[in-house]
Write a protein that holds these residues in place. Structure first.
Motif, mmCIF file in Angstrom:
data_model
loop_
_atom_site.group_PDB
_atom_site.id
_atom_site.type_symbol
_atom_site.label_atom_id
_atom_site.label_comp_id
_atom_site.label_asym_id
_atom_site.label_seq_id
_atom_site.Cartn_x
_atom_site.Cartn_y
_atom_site.Cartn_z
ATOM 1 N N ASP A 1 0.818 -1.208 0.000
ATOM 2 C CA ASP A 1 0.000 0.000 0.000
ATOM 3 C C ASP A 1 0.854 1.261 0.000
ATOM 4 O OD1 ASP A 1 -2.423 1.392 0.035
ATOM 5 O OD2 ASP A 1 -2.397 1.563 2.220
ATOM 6 N N ARG A 2 2.092 1.172 -0.502
ATOM 7 C CA ARG A 2 2.992 2.329 -0.475
ATOM 8 C C ARG A 2 2.493 3.479 -1.342
ATOM 9 N NH1 ARG A 2 5.325 -1.843 -2.980
ATOM 10 N NH2 ARG A 2 5.650 -1.733 -5.242
ATOM 11 N N GLY A 3 1.583 3.205 -2.255
ATOM 12 C CA GLY A 3 1.051 4.261 -3.113
ATOM 13 C C GLY A 3 0.398 5.387 -2.348
ATOM 14 N N ARG A 4 0.037 5.148 -1.087
ATOM 15 C CA ARG A 4 -0.561 6.220 -0.286
ATOM 16 C C ARG A 4 0.433 7.342 -0.013
ATOM 17 N NH1 ARG A 4 0.990 2.209 3.252
ATOM 18 N NH2 ARG A 4 1.682 2.778 5.375
ATOM 19 N N PHE A 5 1.730 7.063 -0.189
ATOM 20 C CA PHE A 5 2.757 8.081 0.017
ATOM 21 C C PHE A 5 3.171 8.756 -1.285
ATOM 22 C CE2 PHE A 5 3.738 5.030 3.569
ATOM 23 C CZ PHE A 5 3.393 5.889 4.612
ATOM 24 N N ASN A 6 2.535 8.417 -2.393
ATOM 25 C CA ASN A 6 2.992 8.895 -3.694
ATOM 26 C C ASN A 6 3.118 10.417 -3.749
ATOM 27 O OD1 ASN A 6 3.741 8.618 -6.422
ATOM 28 N ND2 ASN A 6 1.635 8.981 -7.107
ATOM 29 N N GLY A 7 4.284 10.881 -4.196
ATOM 30 C CA GLY A 7 4.542 12.299 -4.361
ATOM 31 C C GLY A 7 4.937 13.037 -3.110
ATOM 32 N N THR A 8 5.066 12.324 -2.000
ATOM 33 C CA THR A 8 5.317 12.999 -0.724
ATOM 34 C C THR A 8 6.785 12.962 -0.324
ATOM 35 O OG1 THR A 8 4.879 11.029 0.625
ATOM 36 C CG2 THR A 8 2.991 12.435 0.058
ATOM 37 N N SER A 9 7.074 13.715 0.718
ATOM 38 C CA SER A 9 8.418 13.814 1.288
ATOM 39 C C SER A 9 8.452 13.012 2.578
ATOM 40 C CB SER A 9 8.727 15.293 1.568
ATOM 41 O OG SER A 9 9.829 15.437 2.432
ATOM 42 N N LEU A 10 9.349 12.033 2.656
ATOM 43 C CA LEU A 10 9.411 11.114 3.792
ATOM 44 C C LEU A 10 10.777 11.197 4.468
ATOM 45 C CD1 LEU A 10 7.848 8.001 2.014
ATOM 46 C CD2 LEU A 10 6.656 9.698 3.430
ATOM 47 N N SER A 11 10.807 10.771 5.730
ATOM 48 C CA SER A 11 12.066 10.733 6.469
ATOM 49 C C SER A 11 12.225 9.377 7.132
ATOM 50 C CB SER A 11 12.093 11.828 7.545
ATOM 51 O OG SER A 11 11.160 11.550 8.582
ATOM 52 N N SER A 12 13.456 9.044 7.476
ATOM 53 C CA SER A 12 13.721 7.778 8.156
ATOM 54 C C SER A 12 12.951 7.712 9.472
ATOM 55 C CB SER A 12 15.220 7.609 8.395
ATOM 56 O OG SER A 12 15.770 8.765 9.030
ATOM 57 N N GLY A 13 12.972 8.808 10.238
ATOM 58 C CA GLY A 13 12.283 8.827 11.514
ATOM 59 C C GLY A 13 10.781 8.684 11.372
ATOM 60 N N GLY A 14 10.213 9.346 10.367
ATOM 61 C CA GLY A 14 8.781 9.245 10.138
ATOM 62 C C GLY A 14 8.362 7.848 9.735
ATOM 63 N N LEU A 15 9.140 7.207 8.865
ATOM 64 C CA LEU A 15 8.802 5.848 8.436
ATOM 65 C C LEU A 15 9.032 4.843 9.556
ATOM 66 C CD1 LEU A 15 9.997 5.764 4.714
ATOM 67 C CD2 LEU A 15 7.668 5.946 5.610
ATOM 68 N N ALA A 16 9.970 5.133 10.462
ATOM 69 C CA ALA A 16 10.161 4.251 11.614
ATOM 70 C C ALA A 16 8.906 4.224 12.479
ATOM 71 C CB ALA A 16 11.364 4.698 12.440
ATOM 72 N N ARG A 17 8.268 5.376 12.635
ATOM 73 C CA ARG A 17 7.010 5.406 13.390
ATOM 74 C C ARG A 17 5.916 4.664 12.648
ATOM 75 N NH1 ARG A 17 8.781 10.712 13.954
ATOM 76 N NH2 ARG A 17 7.277 11.453 12.389
ATOM 77 N N GLU A 18 5.938 4.756 11.327
ATOM 78 C CA GLU A 18 4.915 4.101 10.509
ATOM 79 C C GLU A 18 5.053 2.588 10.519
ATOM 80 O OE1 GLU A 18 1.671 3.854 7.847
ATOM 81 O OE2 GLU A 18 2.460 5.648 8.847
ATOM 82 N N TYR A 19 6.291 2.090 10.382
ATOM 83 C CA TYR A 19 6.513 0.664 10.188
ATOM 84 C C TYR A 19 7.084 -0.059 11.409
ATOM 85 C CZ TYR A 19 5.747 1.610 5.202
ATOM 86 O OH TYR A 19 5.207 1.965 3.991
#
Length: 312
Positions: A262-280
């Motif tokens: 379901d990674r398409g929900r992030f399409n076009g966005t700006s992500l960070s390692s810290g933010g994705l750590a909270r997500e995953y």
């Protein structure tokens, strides 16, 4: 049971995999089962303008293979020398991937190598124009060339992922990065991901920009005269180094994103390692989850009297 090879069968190109985040991402992609083409300018026979002889793309490929073997996955690393400012060399890389694999699933644009050109003490009218334009070549033009030539292979199948690596998030880069050319070079990939996301949406692809926090790259460790084993010794010289993260952290972010159906929900966005750590829910190698951009905004820039440990 945990899937130990979530990227088994995937084909990835990590452009700029010689060291730092690029190397770590190549290694973790291989550990997760992907076949990784690792490109860069520094080989055992030739050194790039960065001037570091201690990291090569051949070594990166060997580390990928070793990580895959350790994890028991089918991952593999393939070193391909390439200067991504030369379209003919990039085209040759893509042609090889097409011939050998017939597909490309993940493109990581981690091209840079311009740290030695940055001058934070000069205004634009004082800056070295040649050095500034070189930064834009390394951080912008090389990304454009690579995406233009690799995307035709990636879009043949739905589900392709493009990751534009940069320094900073869309939010943090609203503030000036302190020097004109560096600001442009590190803001452009965020906009590239937005644009590519819009274009890839119609063919089932996803594009994002991704940033680490305060990265403990090989160059940064050398700068402070420490190693990954004793990196905390550098905090005495630079207190904000307490929020730093290993390259593995952003590499785990990439793998988690690539493995997410379901990674398409992030399409076009700006992500960070810290933010994705909270997500995953993944951690850095020490078991922490450093949120560097929140720390840098609130403490380093904002003056909040809170220790780095509260952001880990």
């Amino acid at each position: 049971m945990e899937n130990t090879q979530p990227l088994g069968g995937r084909i990835a190109l990590v452009a700029g995999a010689t060291r730092g985040a690029g190397r770590a991402m190549a290694v973790e992609l291989g550990r997760a089962g992907a076949t990784v083409y690792a490109t860069g300018r520094t080989t055992r026979q030739r050194v790039s303008e960065v001037g570091r002889t201690t990291e090569t793309i051949e070594e990166t490929a060997e580390l990928v293979c070793a990580a895959a073997a350790e994890a028991g996955t089918p991952g593999a690393g393939i070193a391909v020398p390439a200067d991504h400012l030369h379209p003919d060399q990039v085209r040759a890389v893509v042609d090889r991937i097409e011939h050998e694999q017939g597909r490309l699933d993940v493109l990581v644009n981690d091209l840079w190598g311009g740290e030695h050109l940055v001058d934070f003490d000069s205004k634009l009218w004082e800056a070295d124009l040649d050095k500034g334009l070189r930064m834009l070549e390394l951080g912008v033009r090389a990304h454009i060339i690579t995406s233009r030539l690799a995307l035709p292979l990636l879009v043949r199948r739905p589900g392709g992922l493009v990751v534009e690596m940069t320094d900073g998030t869309a939010e943090s880069n609203r503030a000036y990065r302190g020097t004109f050319f560096y600001d442009l070079a590190k803001t452009a990939p965020i906009r590239m991901a937005l644009a590519l996301g819009a274009e890839l949406a119609g063919v089932g692809g996803t594009a994002v920009s991704l940033t680490p926090g305060f990265l403990r790259s090989e160059q940064m460790l050398d700068h402070f005269g420490v190693t990954e084993e004793n990196w905390r010794d550098a905090i005495a010289e630079e207190p904000h180094f307490a929020i730093s993260e290993s390259p593995v952290f952003v590499a785990r972010a990439l793998v988690a994103l690539a493995a997410d159906p379901d990674r398409g929900r992030f399409n076009g966005t700006s992500l960070s390692s810290g933010g994705l750590a909270r997500e995953y829910g993944f951690t850095d190698v020490d078991g922490s989850r450093p949120d560097a951009w929140a720390y840098l905004s609130q403490v380093a820039a904002g003056g909040a009297g809170r220790p780095a440990e509260e952001y880990r």
